[in-house]
Write a protein that holds these residues in place. Sequence first.
Motif, short mmCIF file in Angstrom:
data_model
loop_
_atom_site.label_atom_id
_atom_site.label_comp_id
_atom_site.label_asym_id
_atom_site.label_seq_id
_atom_site.Cartn_x
_atom_site.Cartn_y
_atom_site.Cartn_z
N MET A 1 0.82 -1.20 0.00
CA MET A 1 0.00 0.00 0.00
C MET A 1 0.85 1.25 0.00
O MET A 1 0.61 2.18 -0.73
N GLN B 1 -9.72 -2.06 1.91
CA GLN B 1 -9.80 -1.55 3.28
C GLN B 1 -9.38 -0.10 3.35
O GLN B 1 -10.02 0.73 4.01
N GLU B 2 -8.27 0.24 2.67
CA GLU B 2 -7.77 1.61 2.70
C GLU B 2 -8.80 2.58 2.14
O GLU B 2 -9.07 3.63 2.74
N SER C 1 -13.13 -5.36 6.27
CA SER C 1 -12.27 -5.77 7.37
C SER C 1 -12.09 -7.28 7.38
O SER C 1 -11.02 -7.81 7.66
N ASP D 1 -5.15 -11.53 3.51
CA ASP D 1 -3.75 -11.17 3.33
C ASP D 1 -3.37 -11.05 1.86
O ASP D 1 -2.41 -11.66 1.39
N ARG E 1 -9.83 -8.39 4.52
CA ARG E 1 -8.44 -8.05 4.73
C ARG E 1 -7.65 -9.23 5.31
O ARG E 1 -6.47 -9.38 5.08
N SER E 2 -8.34 -10.09 6.07
CA SER E 2 -7.65 -11.20 6.71
C SER E 2 -7.12 -12.20 5.69
O SER E 2 -6.33 -13.07 6.03
N TRP F 1 -6.32 -5.25 0.96
CA TRP F 1 -5.78 -4.10 1.67
C TRP F 1 -6.18 -2.79 0.99
O TRP F 1 -6.47 -1.80 1.67
N ARG F 2 -6.21 -2.79 -0.33
CA ARG F 2 -6.64 -1.58 -1.04
C ARG F 2 -8.11 -1.28 -0.76
O ARG F 2 -8.51 -0.13 -0.58
N GLU G 1 -3.13 -8.04 -1.54
CA GLU G 1 -3.03 -6.60 -1.79
C GLU G 1 -4.37 -5.98 -2.15
O GLU G 1 -4.69 -4.87 -1.74
#
Length: 392
Positions: free
Chosen positions: A1, A207-208, A193, A199, A196-197, A204-205, A201
């Motif tokens: 990220m 989530q961000e 959320s 794991d 995201r677990s 994560w994007r 990319e």
Amino acid sequence: MEGRRTKQKPLHVPYDLKIRILGLIDSSDMREYCRHSSETWTVYQYAELIASAPRSMEQKIELLQAMRKLPMEEYQNQYLSECCVAAQNAMECLYKDQQGRSIFLVRSMDTEMLDVSCMDTEPVLSYDGFLQYIREEFTEDGAGDLGEIPERNDFYFVLDLYENTESDFLDHTYRYICAPNGEVQYFESFTASIQRSRDNEEAWRQQECANLFAGRNGLNYWQTPFKVGDILYVDCRPYFLPTYCVIHYVDPEMPSDCCGLRCLYLTHCGYIGEAAVKHGGFLPTGLDDVLAGDRQFISPLYRAEIFHGKLPEKYAVLNTLGEKLKESPELRFKIDRYFFGDMKDASRYVTFTSQVTIADSPESKAGQETGICDRRKEILAVSEDRLFRFLE
């Protein structure tokens, strides 16, 4: 990220669109300051300003989509696209026909209540049902126009969406933060959320981008035009009641840091508190530390105005402090040393529980230790007489 954010290239935004985006900032002081500094803004700053603003989700999506039409690097367009997808997914879940497979829980939040957040909780089966609930409970004849309910009010709503799963449990997928007229201004994605677990990319994007629209921590690393001695009037309704504070410290090395702009304010029990402006620690809020964090959707920077004139009698001490700080700017270091010279000294704290206990001596037990950025039941505070004796 973080790899994407290392490509810090300013984004050129045409004047007309830029004015629309800057219009999200209600504070004329911040808006004018940002108008001059926006030439160096990156795509991430524009997205943060839009997503964290106290405006409807529809307006935010419209502005993000308008930005995507601009000439830009591929990574910039990808980021805006991901933000749009996160917002659109949230709104689609809000509006879609759940056919009895989900339930919304409505919480009416009273801005004026200090230690109890929930006025009432009601189950509804759809967003339309939620709007009808507002009409019946918050308009004069039970069928009024929601558009006539003022936004600068003393209540707002939290709308939690629970969806059926293959098991016997409901999955809490979204939380929507709504203005008094039912307009969704922020949301939290609990689905992201969970993803995201895995794991990866992409998760994560997601989530961000979803986190941008939760409001919390918005504009935390932005520079401001405020100077030592300035008195600010901050009206963050419907999420917080209007209040005043006086700037006592601007970090000379890191003014844009989340704790780089600090203020003194009047606590609800009449003592002088100390807080980081961007974290909103000075805003009138609950006595419970979790509640304080949960309720700060709006960044104070959207509404912080430099106050000119005579303060209400209740806040007169802030005028005196502001005058002293402008006459002797070096006092900012003295105040900083007073509050943070010895973080373990209990005389620096006022402890808020169900009642107020003043810790006037190091021997008094002020409870757990705290830090500058903590959301806490304890706050850094001191009596007016004691602070002025120290500044003599």
